[in-house]
Design a protein around this motif. Structure first.
Motif, PDB file in Angstrom:
ATOM      1  N   GLU A  90       3.469  28.048-105.582  1.00 53.31           N
ATOM      2  CA  GLU A  90       2.237  27.303-105.851  1.00 53.31           C
ATOM      3  C   GLU A  90       2.236  25.980-105.095  1.00 53.31           C
ATOM      4  O   GLU A  90       1.216  25.587-104.506  1.00 53.31           O
ATOM      5  CB  GLU A  90       2.103  27.059-107.352  1.00 53.31           C
ATOM      6  N   ASP A  91       3.383  25.296-105.103  1.00 50.21           N
ATOM      7  CA  ASP A  91       3.469  24.031-104.364  1.00 50.21           C
ATOM      8  C   ASP A  91       3.283  24.258-102.866  1.00 50.21           C
ATOM      9  O   ASP A  91       2.589  23.481-102.193  1.00 50.21           O
ATOM     10  CB  ASP A  91       4.818  23.361-104.623  1.00 50.21           C
ATOM     11  N   ARG A 136      -2.813  24.251 -98.255  1.00 48.66           N
ATOM     12  CA  ARG A 136      -4.245  23.949 -98.383  1.00 48.66           C
ATOM     13  C   ARG A 136      -4.540  22.510 -97.987  1.00 48.66           C
ATOM     14  O   ARG A 136      -5.505  22.228 -97.258  1.00 48.66           O
ATOM     15  CB  ARG A 136      -4.689  24.211 -99.824  1.00 48.66           C
ATOM     16  N   ARG A 137      -3.683  21.598 -98.493  1.00 56.41           N
ATOM     17  CA  ARG A 137      -3.887  20.188 -98.116  1.00 56.41           C
ATOM     18  C   ARG A 137      -3.676  20.000 -96.617  1.00 56.41           C
ATOM     19  O   ARG A 137      -4.406  19.242 -95.964  1.00 56.41           O
ATOM     20  CB  ARG A 137      -2.927  19.301 -98.902  1.00 56.41           C
ATOM     21  N   PHE A 138      -2.664  20.711 -96.083  1.00 53.00           N
ATOM     22  CA  PHE A 138      -2.403  20.593 -94.657  1.00 53.00           C
ATOM     23  C   PHE A 138      -3.577  21.127 -93.837  1.00 53.00           C
ATOM     24  O   PHE A 138      -3.977  20.514 -92.838  1.00 53.00           O
ATOM     25  CB  PHE A 138      -1.128  21.362 -94.317  1.00 53.00           C
ATOM     26  N   ALA A 139      -4.127  22.265 -94.262  1.00 51.90           N
ATOM     27  CA  ALA A 139      -5.286  22.820 -93.546  1.00 51.90           C
ATOM     28  C   ALA A 139      -6.469  21.873 -93.608  1.00 51.90           C
ATOM     29  O   ALA A 139      -7.177  21.660 -92.618  1.00 51.90           O
ATOM     30  CB  ALA A 139      -5.649  24.183 -94.129  1.00 51.90           C
ATOM     31  N   SER A 140      -6.672  21.287 -94.802  1.00 52.34           N
ATOM     32  CA  SER A 140      -7.786  20.352 -94.948  1.00 52.34           C
ATOM     33  C   SER A 140      -7.581  19.114 -94.080  1.00 52.34           C
ATOM     34  O   SER A 140      -8.485  18.666 -93.373  1.00 52.34           O
ATOM     35  CB  SER A 140      -7.932  19.955 -96.417  1.00 52.34           C
ATOM     36  N   THR A 141      -6.349  18.566 -94.121  1.00 50.85           N
ATOM     37  CA  THR A 141      -6.065  17.363 -93.328  1.00 50.85           C
ATOM     38  C   THR A 141      -6.132  17.663 -91.843  1.00 50.85           C
ATOM     39  O   THR A 141      -6.664  16.867 -91.049  1.00 50.85           O
ATOM     40  CB  THR A 141      -4.682  16.811 -93.696  1.00 50.85           C
ATOM     41  N   THR A 142      -5.581  18.818 -91.445  1.00 47.23           N
ATOM     42  CA  THR A 142      -5.628  19.186 -90.030  1.00 47.23           C
ATOM     43  C   THR A 142      -7.063  19.336 -89.547  1.00 47.23           C
ATOM     44  O   THR A 142      -7.419  18.878 -88.448  1.00 47.23           O
ATOM     45  CB  THR A 142      -4.861  20.498 -89.805  1.00 47.23           C
ATOM     46  N   SER A 143      -7.874  19.974 -90.361  1.00 45.57           N
ATOM     47  CA  SER A 143      -9.289  20.127 -89.990  1.00 45.57           C
ATOM     48  C   SER A 143      -9.951  18.772 -89.811  1.00 45.57           C
ATOM     49  O   SER A 143     -10.726  18.554 -88.863  1.00 45.57           O
ATOM     50  CB  SER A 143     -10.023  20.935 -91.059  1.00 45.57           C
ATOM     51  N   HIS A 144      -9.630  17.850 -90.722  1.00 48.61           N
ATOM     52  CA  HIS A 144     -10.224  16.513 -90.628  1.00 48.61           C
ATOM     53  C   HIS A 144      -9.742  15.781 -89.378  1.00 48.61           C
ATOM     54  O   HIS A 144     -10.527  15.144 -88.662  1.00 48.61           O
ATOM     55  CB  HIS A 144      -9.871  15.707 -91.879  1.00 48.61           C
ATOM     56  N   PHE A 204       6.390   9.860 -94.205  1.00 44.42           N
ATOM     57  CA  PHE A 204       6.952  11.077 -93.604  1.00 44.42           C
ATOM     58  C   PHE A 204       6.071  12.300 -93.844  1.00 44.42           C
ATOM     59  O   PHE A 204       6.428  13.397 -93.403  1.00 44.42           O
ATOM     60  CB  PHE A 204       8.358  11.345 -94.153  1.00 44.42           C
ATOM     61  N   GLU A 205       4.958  12.128 -94.541  1.00 46.11           N
ATOM     62  CA  GLU A 205       4.042  13.242 -94.735  1.00 46.11           C
ATOM     63  C   GLU A 205       3.203  13.443 -93.489  1.00 46.11           C
ATOM     64  O   GLU A 205       2.963  12.510 -92.710  1.00 46.11           O
ATOM     65  CB  GLU A 205       3.147  12.991 -95.951  1.00 46.11           C
ATOM     66  N   ARG A 206       2.727  14.652 -93.310  1.00 47.47           N
ATOM     67  CA  ARG A 206       1.953  14.976 -92.120  1.00 47.47           C
ATOM     68  C   ARG A 206       0.589  14.295 -92.132  1.00 47.47           C
ATOM     69  O   ARG A 206      -0.093  14.260 -93.157  1.00 47.47           O
ATOM     70  CB  ARG A 206       1.780  16.494 -92.013  1.00 47.47           C
ATOM     71  N   PHE A 207       0.223  13.738 -90.989  1.00 45.73           N
ATOM     72  CA  PHE A 207      -1.067  13.078 -90.761  1.00 45.73           C
ATOM     73  C   PHE A 207      -1.233  11.796 -91.573  1.00 45.73           C
ATOM     74  O   PHE A 207      -2.347  11.294 -91.692  1.00 45.73           O
ATOM     75  CB  PHE A 207      -2.245  14.025 -91.072  1.00 45.73           C
ATOM     76  N   VAL A 208      -0.141  11.298 -92.130  1.00 47.57           N
ATOM     77  CA  VAL A 208      -0.236  10.060 -92.898  1.00 47.57           C
ATOM     78  C   VAL A 208       0.003   8.886 -91.956  1.00 47.57           C
ATOM     79  O   VAL A 208       1.044   8.813 -91.284  1.00 47.57           O
ATOM     80  CB  VAL A 208       0.777  10.034 -94.055  1.00 47.57           C
ATOM     81  N   ARG A 209      -0.962   7.979 -91.891  1.00 47.14           N
ATOM     82  CA  ARG A 209      -0.824   6.739 -91.131  1.00 47.14           C
ATOM     83  C   ARG A 209      -1.327   5.596 -92.003  1.00 47.14           C
ATOM     84  O   ARG A 209      -2.455   5.645 -92.520  1.00 47.14           O
ATOM     85  CB  ARG A 209      -1.624   6.801 -89.833  1.00 47.14           C
ATOM     86  N   LEU A 210      -0.470   4.600 -92.162  1.00 50.78           N
ATOM     87  CA  LEU A 210      -0.892   3.438 -92.932  1.00 50.78           C
ATOM     88  C   LEU A 210      -1.915   2.634 -92.140  1.00 50.78           C
ATOM     89  O   LEU A 210      -2.125   2.841 -90.939  1.00 50.78           O
ATOM     90  CB  LEU A 210       0.331   2.582 -93.274  1.00 50.78           C
TER      91      LEU A 210
END
Length: 485
Positions: free
Chosen positions: A227-228, A234-242, A391-397
């Motif tokens: 599930e995780d 799902r979050r990765f697909a959503s973030t990648t799409s964005h 260290f998470e994908r697509f995370v930028r402060l």
């Protein structure tokens, strides 16, 4: 999904237990039948032999009462002559028809046998020849066989007991296996309800700590991890799409403006901007492919890598915005991919230069059997609350977005994945000023490490391994690199 009862574990176990018990009980029953039958016959022969011996002695003396007195259980007594004519008999025995036609020979005067009469009953009979002479008579003593063995009653009783015990064994096996498999059926039923769209369901865990309970617990843990993983995808697909949508939208806008307003738009400027957007898309796609290779691809063959030489070579070739001070021990060798480790180092150096105010420090030490590579800048640093989030994908402060608007936010995620594939760690640690990224890798074993030659290439004498680093954007004079004490 329906299944045949023939393929049921419950049925197979029940049939196997019934067959096994039938074989064992059948062997025990046959043995019991022989033992009981032999014991009863031995008792009967002992009784008739005792009576026959008593009356044979009396017959040799020439004094026989008429009729011969007899008592239960041996009530059939006869004395016959050499021609099988009845000389004397008890009341229960015939006075004309001999009990048997058996006549013991002169050298074996005592013989016993079982005689079955036309009436259907069988007798345990003892025949004793009075003397070895040819005209000697014979004394017969007989009694009916025990009812338990005379009409097959013993076999029927044993067979009935075996059938009952086999039936009880099959019933108990069917019941116990059914009770044991009941939780398995509940687990199967629940798993059949779980779909990709809803992974929140969990299988029931039976009481106790047996194998089935452990199976259910492991299944629930696996479902939780699944599930995780699905949620992360799902979050990765959503973030990648964005992330992909932004450069694609900018590229489309530039091209549409160039088509609609050809007289007002500089085509060369439009092409340059389009190329910049394409470069960002290419960087994002390359980083995504790198992540996919790290997480799902086959690992590269390991090689001995001298981290000190790797640091010096990469720092010398790295475009520098601020001075970089290097303090690296010699001979710190790890096992892994030189290309991937160079990727981590370049990512950390690029990140440090992006946020540094006046300089970057790179140190390499050895602690507790691990190589410790630290890259420290004097910038604003990473807040403790965001030290894992970076260290998470697509995370930028916010500061990273401001300093590098075209970044993909995948560099640190890729670096941590590379560290994990090398059985190491990468984290942000406390620093007096700025951010301090620390990479820890296990040292190569003495048998695996190879000394560096004069060119900084790890390998034995006469062998030169290629220094496969990332392609530099421009060359920097190695003498401009400052060595920290």
């Amino acid at each position: 999904m329906t299944r045949s009862w023939k393929n049921s574990i419950r049925t197979r176990y029940t049939v196997a237990a019934a067959v096994f018990s039938l074989i064992i009980l059948g062997a025990l029953g046959a043995t019991l039948d022989l033992v009981v039958r032999n014991q009863l016959q031995a008792t009967a022969f002992e009784q008739v032999e005792r009576v026959a011996s008593q009356w044979s002695a009396t017959a040799r003396g020439g004094v026989l009462p008429r009729p011969i007195p007899a008592y239960a259980p041996v009530e059939l007594i006869q004395v016959v002559d050499a021609r099988h004519r009845v000389v004397d008999a008890s009341k229960q025995a015939s006075s004309t028809v001999p009990l048997s036609w058996l006549r013991p020979p002169a050298d074996d005067r005592f013989q016993h046998t079982v005689e079955c009469r036309p009436e259907g009953d069988c007798l345990a009979l003892m025949a004793i020849r009075l003397t070895p002479e040819a005209d000697a008579g014979v004394v017969y003593a007989a009694r009916p066989e025990a009812e338990l063995i005379s009409g097959g009653g013993l076999e029927l009783a044993i067979g009935g007991a075996i059938a009952f015990l086999v039936g009880m064994t099959a019933y108990r096996t069917w019941t116990l296996v059914g009770r044991t498999l009941r939780p398995v059926e509940a687990i199967r039923s629940r798993i059949s309800e779980i779909t990709v769209s809803d992974l929140s369901l969990r299988v029931p865990v039976p009481h106790g700590d047996d194998e089935i309970a452990q199976l259910a617990t492991t299944a629930n843990q696996t479902l939780a991890r699944l599930e995780d993983a699905v949620e992360q995808q799902r979050r990765f697909a959503s973030t990648t799409s964005h992330e992909l949508r932004t450069p694609i939208a900018g590229l489309r806008t530039q091209l549409e403006e160039a088509v609609r307003y050809p007289g007002d738009i500089d085509p060369h400027e439009t092409i340059r901007n389009a190329l910049a957007s394409t470069d960002r898309l290419e960087a994002i796609v390359d980083d995504l492919l790198q992540l996919a290779r790290l997480r799902h691809g086959d690992p590269a063959p390991p090689e001995s890598v001298d981290l000190g030489e790797l640091i010096r070579a990469n720092v010398a070739d790295l475009p520098r915005r601020v001075p970089i001070a290097v303090g690296a021990r010699q001979g710190v060798v790890v096992r892994g991919s030189r290309v991937q480790l160079a990727r981590v180092l370049n990512n950390l150096l690029a990140n440090a230069q992006r946020h540094a105010g006046s300089g970057v420090d790179v140190t390499l030490t050895v602690e507790d059997g691990q190589a410790v590579l630290a890259v420290t800048d004097d910038g604003p640093g990473v807040p403790p609350a965001h030290r894992e989030r970076v260290f998470e994908r697509f995370v930028r402060l916010d500061d990273g977005r401001r300093r590098d608007p075209g970044g993909s936010g995948l560099g640190l995620a890729i670096s941590r994945d590379i560290a994990h594939t090398h059985h190491g760690t990468l984290r942000v640690e406390d620093s007096p000023a700025g951010a301090r990224f620390v990479l820890r890798l296990p040292l190569a074993k003495p048998a695996e490490s190879r000394p560096a030659d004069g060119n900084g290439q790890g390998g034995p004498a006469g062998e030169r391994l290629p220094m496969r680093c990332l392609k530099p954007s421009r060359l920097v004079d190695p003498r401009s690199v400052t060595d920290a004490p």
